[in-house]
Design a protein around this motif. Structure first.
Motif, PDB file in Angstrom:
ATOM      1  N   GLY A 186       0.877  -1.194   0.069  1.00 21.96           N
ATOM      2  CA  GLY A 186       0.064  -0.005   0.096  1.00 21.96           C
ATOM      3  C   GLY A 186       0.903   1.000   0.018  1.00 21.96           C
ATOM      4  O   GLY A 186       2.079   1.278   0.149  1.00 21.96           O
ATOM      5  N   LYS A 187       0.105   2.444  -0.087  1.00 22.87           N
ATOM      6  CA  LYS A 187       1.131   3.668  -0.408  1.00 22.87           C
ATOM      7  C   LYS A 187       0.325   4.804   0.773  1.00 22.87           C
ATOM      8  O   LYS A 187      -0.196   5.646   0.075  1.00 22.87           O
ATOM      9  N   THR A 188       0.361   4.478   1.769  1.00 24.48           N
ATOM     10  CA  THR A 188      -0.460   5.493   2.866  1.00 24.48           C
ATOM     11  C   THR A 188       0.160   6.731   2.666  1.00 24.48           C
ATOM     12  O   THR A 188      -0.844   7.749   2.663  1.00 24.48           O
ATOM     13  N   LYS A 189       1.173   7.141   2.551  1.00 28.62           N
ATOM     14  CA  LYS A 189       1.716   8.398   2.568  1.00 28.62           C
ATOM     15  C   LYS A 189       1.172   9.106   1.358  1.00 28.62           C
ATOM     16  O   LYS A 189       0.510  10.158   1.433  1.00 28.62           O
ATOM     17  N   ALA A 190       1.347   8.366   0.235  1.00 27.85           N
ATOM     18  CA  ALA A 190       0.853   8.999  -1.087  1.00 27.85           C
ATOM     19  C   ALA A 190      -0.703   9.106  -0.950  1.00 27.85           C
ATOM     20  O   ALA A 190      -1.393  10.119  -1.625  1.00 27.85           O
ATOM     21  N   ALA A 191      -1.388   8.165  -0.549  1.00 26.57           N
ATOM     22  CA  ALA A 191      -2.801   8.122  -0.437  1.00 26.57           C
ATOM     23  C   ALA A 191      -3.400   9.372   0.266  1.00 26.57           C
ATOM     24  O   ALA A 191      -4.252  10.172   0.041  1.00 26.57           O
ATOM     25  N   VAL A 192      -2.671   9.645   1.890  1.00 29.87           N
ATOM     26  CA  VAL A 192      -2.972  10.729   2.450  1.00 29.87           C
ATOM     27  C   VAL A 192      -2.907  11.945   1.770  1.00 29.87           C
ATOM     28  O   VAL A 192      -3.525  12.889   1.860  1.00 29.87           O
ATOM     29  N   GLU A 193      -1.592  12.182   0.795  1.00 37.23           N
ATOM     30  CA  GLU A 193      -1.553  13.315   0.278  1.00 37.23           C
ATOM     31  C   GLU A 193      -2.503  13.555  -0.908  1.00 37.23           C
ATOM     32  O   GLU A 193      -2.988  14.549  -1.015  1.00 37.23           O
ATOM     33  N   GLY A 194      -2.949  12.450  -1.441  1.00 36.79           N
ATOM     34  CA  GLY A 194      -3.965  12.518  -2.383  1.00 36.79           C
ATOM     35  C   GLY A 194      -5.253  13.041  -2.036  1.00 36.79           C
ATOM     36  O   GLY A 194      -5.868  13.680  -2.576  1.00 36.79           O
ATOM     37  N   VAL A 195      -5.775  12.519  -0.633  1.00 34.71           N
ATOM     38  CA  VAL A 195      -7.145  12.922  -0.074  1.00 34.71           C
ATOM     39  C   VAL A 195      -6.702  14.392   0.160  1.00 34.71           C
ATOM     40  O   VAL A 195      -7.725  15.220  -0.173  1.00 34.71           O
ATOM     41  N   ARG A 196      -5.619  15.000   0.627  1.00 38.74           N
ATOM     42  CA  ARG A 196      -5.461  16.303   0.897  1.00 38.74           C
ATOM     43  C   ARG A 196      -5.707  17.118  -0.361  1.00 38.74           C
ATOM     44  O   ARG A 196      -6.193  18.153  -0.430  1.00 38.74           O
ATOM     45  N   ASN A 197      -5.036  16.597  -1.368  1.00 37.66           N
ATOM     46  CA  ASN A 197      -5.077  17.447  -2.702  1.00 37.66           C
ATOM     47  C   ASN A 197      -6.411  17.661  -3.165  1.00 37.66           C
ATOM     48  O   ASN A 197      -6.769  18.660  -3.524  1.00 37.66           O
ATOM     49  N   ILE A 198      -7.423  16.574  -3.142  1.00 38.57           N
ATOM     50  CA  ILE A 198      -8.674  16.464  -3.297  1.00 38.57           C
ATOM     51  C   ILE A 198      -9.385  17.482  -2.591  1.00 38.57           C
ATOM     52  O   ILE A 198     -10.049  18.473  -2.971  1.00 38.57           O
ATOM     53  N   GLU A 200      -7.802  20.185  -1.112  1.00 41.79           N
ATOM     54  CA  GLU A 200      -7.382  21.627  -1.161  1.00 41.79           C
ATOM     55  C   GLU A 200      -8.157  21.915  -2.538  1.00 41.79           C
ATOM     56  O   GLU A 200      -8.410  23.183  -2.735  1.00 41.79           O
ATOM     57  N   SER A 201      -8.395  21.142  -3.499  1.00 41.12           N
ATOM     58  CA  SER A 201      -8.559  21.553  -4.928  1.00 41.12           C
ATOM     59  C   SER A 201     -10.112  21.789  -4.848  1.00 41.12           C
ATOM     60  O   SER A 201     -10.730  22.762  -5.524  1.00 41.12           O
ATOM     61  N   ASN A 202     -10.766  21.036  -4.252  1.00 41.06           N
ATOM     62  CA  ASN A 202     -12.286  21.077  -4.264  1.00 41.06           C
ATOM     63  C   ASN A 202     -12.747  21.124  -2.744  1.00 41.06           C
ATOM     64  O   ASN A 202     -13.441  19.960  -2.394  1.00 41.06           O
ATOM     65  N   PRO A 203     -12.884  22.103  -1.889  1.00 43.12           N
ATOM     66  CA  PRO A 203     -13.095  21.817  -0.464  1.00 43.12           C
ATOM     67  C   PRO A 203     -14.243  21.618  -0.308  1.00 43.12           C
ATOM     68  O   PRO A 203     -14.639  20.550   0.521  1.00 43.12           O
ATOM     69  N   GLU A 204     -15.274  21.964  -1.052  1.00 45.66           N
ATOM     70  CA  GLU A 204     -16.604  21.652  -0.518  1.00 45.66           C
ATOM     71  C   GLU A 204     -16.885  20.101  -0.721  1.00 45.66           C
ATOM     72  O   GLU A 204     -17.521  19.530   0.228  1.00 45.66           O
ATOM     73  N   GLU A 205     -16.691  19.542  -2.043  1.00 44.77           N
ATOM     74  CA  GLU A 205     -16.747  18.196  -2.162  1.00 44.77           C
ATOM     75  C   GLU A 205     -15.883  17.295  -1.279  1.00 44.77           C
ATOM     76  O   GLU A 205     -16.518  16.434  -0.652  1.00 44.77           O
TER      77      GLU A 205
END
Ligand code: MEV
Length: 317
Positions: A186-198, A200-205
């Protein structure tokens, strides 16, 4: 005075509900997984500290980047004792598959912290254990919620809210949990960063999806309290679908989740950091759990484990 030999152990963990959302203050539920284990043994041996583990066999100062969390706490703990980081050898044996969302990094840290405190004859409090484990977790994962270290060190099912609550709960429900390993890291760090990007880029959703995960975890807790195994299964599958939308799943995990559901699982989801690693499924009885496990294995799972979550009374068949 140090001991000649000291041993520390730690078990694995499974996140039942709430992974990723827990980083943002929503609740999560995790359970210890004693079928898998880390054993750290420390022995006196002249020369620089030597580490022998799954990823590396060599001296501490030359250990690879992926062992940075562990190497840092070994050095910092010995320094905090006013001892030298020299003249001992650390052996780490593991039955927790690494990087599969089963808490191997926190468990390696916890087993090693326990062994170091025993080797140097120091008293280890629960708070100190958590503090050191989270030093390592922060180096490895960036911004961990702390749930892995909390559940692995307490060895109790926990309802957990970051920085606020650790509520032990009893996981007694008339069902069987199947854990399946995709066989891929698994890639926990990348997945945590991916969620953060989502977020940040679409805060409401992004916030909406995280809040929905929180609601599902609270609902799952209620289902566990009233022994509603169907309800729990349903919250698991809905959680998986949201984690998939957040980019935490992958084709292998989705495939195994679908195989479980197609074979009468009451629910299924990825567990832990995602983007590889493990999934879990819920079954009503042992026969179904074994059938689901067989289907998962013939559809690419590398390994499976079955545990009875029930009250160990008569098994429904
Ligand atoms: C990792 O086991 C669980 C995550 O929620 C990260 C964390 O809680 O730190 C993905």
């Amino acid at each position: 005075m140090n001991n000649n030999t000291a041993v520390g152990t730690a078990i694995g963990k499974i996140i039942l509900m709430g992974e990723h959302a827990v980083v943002y203050g929503e609740p999560a539920m995790a359970i210890p997984f004693p079928t898998t284990k880390i054993i750290t043994t420390i022995r006196k041996e002249e020369g620089p500290v030597f580490i022998d583990c799954f990823y590396y066999k060599g001296i501490l100062p030359e250990s690879p980047e992926r062992l940075l969390g562990l190497a840092t706490i070994i050095k910092d703990i010995t320094e905090s004792f006013n001892e030298k980081s020299t003249s001992f050898r650390i052996n780490i044996e593991s039955t927790i598959p690494p990087e599969r969302g089963m808490g191997s990094s926190a468990a390696v840290a916890i087993a090693t912290i326990r062994a170091l405190y025993r080797f140097f004859n120091r008293t280890l409090t629960y708070e100190k254990l958590l503090e050191w484990a989270n030093v390592s977790e922060r180096i490895i994962h960036g911004n961990p919620s702390g749930i892995d270290a909390a559940v692995i060190s307490s060895e109790t099912p926990l309802y957990y809210i970051k920085g606020m609550l650790f509520i032990p709960f009893e996981l007694k429900i008339d069902g069987y949990l199947i854990v399946a390993d995709t066989g891929r890291e698994g890639k926990t760090k990348a997945a945590v960063e991916g969620v953060r990007n989502i977020i940040e880029s679409n805060p409401e959703e992004g916030r909406r999806l995280i809040e929905e995960l929180g609601i599902l975890t609270r609902t799952a807790r209620k289902f566990i309290e009233i022994n509603d195994v169907n309800g729990l299964g349903n919250t698991m599958t809905r959680t998986h679908n949201i984690l998939d939308k957040l980019g935490v799943s992958d084709d292998n995990l989705n495939k195994l989740v679908n195989v479980a559901i197609d074979n009468n699982a009451l629910g299924a989801k990825l567990t832990g950091g995602g983007r590889g690693g493990c999934m879990i499924a819920l079954a009503l009885n042992r026969r179904q759990a074994e059938l689901i496990s067989d289907k998962l294995l013939t559809n690419g799972a590398q390994n499976t484990w079955i545990s009875n979550l029930g009250v160990d009374t008569i098994e429904k068949r």
